[in-house]
Design a protein around this motif. Structure first.
Motif, PDB file in Angstrom:
ATOM      1  N   ASN A 126       0.825  -1.202   0.000  1.00  0.00           N
ATOM      2  CA  ASN A 126       0.000   0.000   0.000  1.00  0.00           C
ATOM      3  C   ASN A 126       0.866   1.263   0.000  1.00  0.00           C
ATOM      4  O   ASN A 126       1.904   1.287   0.641  1.00  0.00           O
ATOM      5  N   LYS A 127       0.388   2.279  -0.711  1.00  0.00           N
ATOM      6  CA  LYS A 127       1.180   3.511  -0.808  1.00  0.00           C
ATOM      7  C   LYS A 127       1.611   4.039   0.556  1.00  0.00           C
ATOM      8  O   LYS A 127       2.710   4.524   0.731  1.00  0.00           O
ATOM      9  N   SER A 128       0.699   3.945   1.537  1.00  0.00           N
ATOM     10  CA  SER A 128       1.015   4.524   2.835  1.00  0.00           C
ATOM     11  C   SER A 128       2.044   3.679   3.597  1.00  0.00           C
ATOM     12  O   SER A 128       2.584   4.119   4.594  1.00  0.00           O
ATOM     13  N   ASN A 129       2.294   2.436   3.138  1.00  0.00           N
ATOM     14  CA  ASN A 129       3.298   1.587   3.803  1.00  0.00           C
ATOM     15  C   ASN A 129       4.615   1.550   3.044  1.00  0.00           C
ATOM     16  O   ASN A 129       5.486   0.751   3.356  1.00  0.00           O
ATOM     17  N   LEU A 130       4.741   2.405   2.057  1.00  0.00           N
ATOM     18  CA  LEU A 130       5.867   2.280   1.130  1.00  0.00           C
ATOM     19  C   LEU A 130       7.232   2.443   1.811  1.00  0.00           C
ATOM     20  O   LEU A 130       8.180   1.730   1.480  1.00  0.00           O
ATOM     21  N   SER A 131       7.310   3.360   2.786  1.00  0.00           N
ATOM     22  CA  SER A 131       8.607   3.574   3.459  1.00  0.00           C
ATOM     23  C   SER A 131       9.053   2.304   4.156  1.00  0.00           C
ATOM     24  O   SER A 131      10.217   1.873   4.025  1.00  0.00           O
ATOM     25  N   ALA A 132       8.121   1.675   4.874  1.00  0.00           N
ATOM     26  CA  ALA A 132       8.448   0.429   5.582  1.00  0.00           C
ATOM     27  C   ALA A 132       8.818  -0.649   4.565  1.00  0.00           C
ATOM     28  O   ALA A 132       9.739  -1.446   4.790  1.00  0.00           O
ATOM     29  N   TYR A 133       8.132  -0.640   3.443  1.00  0.00           N
ATOM     30  CA  TYR A 133       8.389  -1.618   2.380  1.00  0.00           C
ATOM     31  C   TYR A 133       9.818  -1.453   1.858  1.00  0.00           C
ATOM     32  O   TYR A 133      10.549  -2.422   1.686  1.00  0.00           O
ATOM     33  N   GLY A 144       7.869   9.904   2.639  1.00  0.00           N
ATOM     34  CA  GLY A 144       6.456  10.260   2.511  1.00  0.00           C
ATOM     35  C   GLY A 144       5.696   9.987   3.786  1.00  0.00           C
ATOM     36  O   GLY A 144       6.132   9.215   4.634  1.00  0.00           O
ATOM     37  N   LEU A 145       4.579  10.678   3.923  1.00  0.00           N
ATOM     38  CA  LEU A 145       3.735  10.501   5.104  1.00  0.00           C
ATOM     39  C   LEU A 145       2.284  10.525   4.675  1.00  0.00           C
ATOM     40  O   LEU A 145       1.926  11.140   3.672  1.00  0.00           O
ATOM     41  N   GLU A 146       1.436   9.862   5.464  1.00  0.00           N
ATOM     42  CA  GLU A 146       0.012   9.963   5.167  1.00  0.00           C
ATOM     43  C   GLU A 146      -0.609  11.031   6.062  1.00  0.00           C
ATOM     44  O   GLU A 146      -0.230  11.166   7.231  1.00  0.00           O
ATOM     45  N   VAL A 147      -1.508  11.795   5.510  1.00  0.00           N
ATOM     46  CA  VAL A 147      -2.156  12.856   6.290  1.00  0.00           C
ATOM     47  C   VAL A 147      -3.668  12.684   6.212  1.00  0.00           C
ATOM     48  O   VAL A 147      -4.210  12.189   5.226  1.00  0.00           O
ATOM     49  N   PHE A 148      -4.311  13.111   7.314  1.00  0.00           N
ATOM     50  CA  PHE A 148      -5.755  12.896   7.435  1.00  0.00           C
ATOM     51  C   PHE A 148      -6.550  14.202   7.467  1.00  0.00           C
ATOM     52  O   PHE A 148      -7.771  14.186   7.471  1.00  0.00           O
ATOM     53  N   LEU A 195      -9.602   9.214   2.706  1.00  0.00           N
ATOM     54  CA  LEU A 195      -8.387   9.448   3.485  1.00  0.00           C
ATOM     55  C   LEU A 195      -7.711   8.111   3.786  1.00  0.00           C
ATOM     56  O   LEU A 195      -8.369   7.085   3.787  1.00  0.00           O
ATOM     57  N   PRO A 196      -6.419   8.077   4.063  1.00  0.00           N
ATOM     58  CA  PRO A 196      -5.517   9.232   4.060  1.00  0.00           C
ATOM     59  C   PRO A 196      -5.098   9.639   2.649  1.00  0.00           C
ATOM     60  O   PRO A 196      -5.294   8.899   1.688  1.00  0.00           O
ATOM     61  N   VAL A 197      -4.485  10.828   2.606  1.00  0.00           N
ATOM     62  CA  VAL A 197      -3.824  11.293   1.387  1.00  0.00           C
ATOM     63  C   VAL A 197      -2.321  11.165   1.648  1.00  0.00           C
ATOM     64  O   VAL A 197      -1.866  11.382   2.774  1.00  0.00           O
ATOM     65  N   ILE A 198      -1.582  10.765   0.640  1.00  0.00           N
ATOM     66  CA  ILE A 198      -0.142  10.543   0.850  1.00  0.00           C
ATOM     67  C   ILE A 198       0.653  11.745   0.318  1.00  0.00           C
ATOM     68  O   ILE A 198       0.446  12.183  -0.819  1.00  0.00           O
ATOM     69  N   ILE A 199       1.533  12.241   1.172  1.00  0.00           N
ATOM     70  CA  ILE A 199       2.405  13.356   0.767  1.00  0.00           C
ATOM     71  C   ILE A 199       3.807  12.777   0.577  1.00  0.00           C
ATOM     72  O   ILE A 199       4.366  12.187   1.497  1.00  0.00           O
TER      73      ILE A 199
END
Lengths: 348, 81
Positions: A126-133, A144-148, A195-199
């Motif tokens: 998932n896009k919001s897990n990309l850093s961990a990936y 990147g970070l997810e924002v709500f 939401l969330p939106v990914i920055i």
């Protein structure tokens, strides 16, 4: 040798300016010498162009939007299955994959096969897990970070430099050069995809993609790297060319083998000015430019169909470098009677 | 001064870099210089050959060739020394 008769339902018939992969997937399958196919289109909108491409799609049924839940989808698929005796469903939208993965067993029980990643594989990329990936698999990813909320966005942007990418949970990505633009895109993307939106940090460079197919056991069955040559205002490739890039193939092989990915996937990458590859996104399905891979010698839709049916597929070893695709738009003339039949009965 | 081995140059001066997907178009003179580089000639040899063929002073010729080689390098068409 007689060709195997098979009935395949395919979604993603929206062959529009931001196209779904359905039509190129169907083209690949239709070109297979091994199958005699009946193609059933599954559509969400009455004006998805593929519905009216009668040489490619034999019959289309409307299906409920993912927001209506997986049970509504299953009931509709059961109705269609009773009439069409579906052998296989190939879903092509990120937003519907959750439901199809959840329904995999129920579909199998009524005789419909799919070839999808597991829910864990689906969630992990998932896009919001990309850093961990990126950390887990040793791949560079933009920070990147997810924002709500707008307040969240404000806080996040204080620690980032412009431009930044504002990305929807499933689709859409915009480059924002200022806080005002970021707020505007945040509102637009969150209204459409939730939401969330990914920055995400913006990486300057060349956009390159890899299409890949994994067999769920860690084997890379097919992979073709492509460079986008012409990009639309929606960020979609309108022209692209296959390239000879070992590092992209190695990355695809590494991700498929480490994750034991099952099914089609697309790696969206940027090659930076420093010649480093950054992973921007992993799309958990075949991309809309798949027909380029077919043209370059790897019929990935056909291979996916064979894997789905439990047939042996030998991994592709080569592809033609320097093959290009150039997308085009084309106006079909459709009788109102067809449209009215579809809107009133939900099938055509 | 070596052009990357996988760079394809067609008869009409079209260059394709299969690693990056970049393509370029050369005029006749550019094509001529590129072929000489591919044949393994160095800058002074190329200058000798071109100055016999074209009516141009050595300073301008050297500058043009040097700019051209820099362009090739900047566009990832040359092996790194």
């Amino acid at each position: 040798m007689s060709r195997l008769k098979v009935t395949i339902a395919v979604t993603g018939l929206n062959n529009i300016d931001s196209p779904g992969p359905g039509i190129p997937v169907i083209r690949g399958i239709r070109e297979s010498p091994d199958f005699d196919t009946r193609i059933i289109g599954l559509a969400y909108e009455h004006l998805e162009p593929g519905i009216y491409m009668r040489d490619l799609v034999d019959k289309t049924y409307m299906i409920p939007y993912p927001a209506e839940g997986k049970e509504a989808l299953f009931r509709r698929l059961e109705e269609i299955h009773i009439r069409e005796k579906l052998d296989v469903i190939i879903p092509n939208f990120d937003a519907e994959l959750f439901s199809f993965i959840k329904l995999e067993k129920k579909l199998k029980d009524i005789g419909i096969k799919t070839y999808l990643p597991t829910m864990e594989q689906f969630d992990e990329r998932n896009k919001s897990n990309l850093s961990a990936y990126g950390d887990k698999y040793g791949v560079k990813v933009p920070s990147g970070l997810e924002v709500f909320s707008i307040a969240d966005l404000d806080n996040t942007l204080k620690s980032m430099n412009y431009p930044v990418m504002i990305k929807g949970k499933y689709y859409d990505a915009y480059k924002a050069n200022s806080f005002e633009q970021a707020v505007n895109y945040f509102s637009k993307v969150s209204a459409k995809w939730g939401l969330p939106v990914i920055i995400q940090e913006f990486i300057r460079g060349t956009e390159v993609n890899v299409i890949a197919l994994g067999d769920g056991k860690g084997n890379l069955i097919a992979a073709v790297p492509m460079r986008k040559q012409y990009i639309t205002d929606k960020g979609k490739a309108w022209g692209g060319i296959t390239i000879d890039d070992r590092s992209m193939l190695e990355l695809a092989g590494k991700i498929i083998s480490q994750t034991k990915w099952k099914g089609g996937m697309e790696l969206e990458l940027i090659r930076s000015a420093e010649n480093e590859l950054y992973l921007l996104e992993i799309n958990p399905r075949i991309p809309a430019w798949v027909y380029l891979a077919v043209g370059a010698g790897q019929n990935i839709p056909e291979a996916l169909l064979k894997l789905t049916l439990g047939m042996e597929v030998r991994p592709f070893k080569t592809y033609a470098v320097g093959k290009m695709f150039v997308r085009y738009s084309y106006d079909m003339i459709v009788d109102l009677e067809l449209f009215s039949r579809l809107t009133t009965s939900g099938e055509l | 001064m070596v052009i990357k081995g996988n760079i394809a140059l067609s008869e009409n001066g079209f260059i394709f870099n299969p690693s990056t997907g970049d393509s370029f178009t050369l005029n006749n003179t550019g094509k001529e210089v590129l072929i000489l580089i591919k044949e393994g000639r160095n800058i002074s040899q190329i200058m000798e050959l071109l100055s016999e063929k074209y009516d141009i002073d050595r300073i301008s010729l050297e500058r043009y060739i040097s700019d051209f080689v820099n362009d090739l390098s900047a566009n990832n068409l040359m092996e790194e020394e």
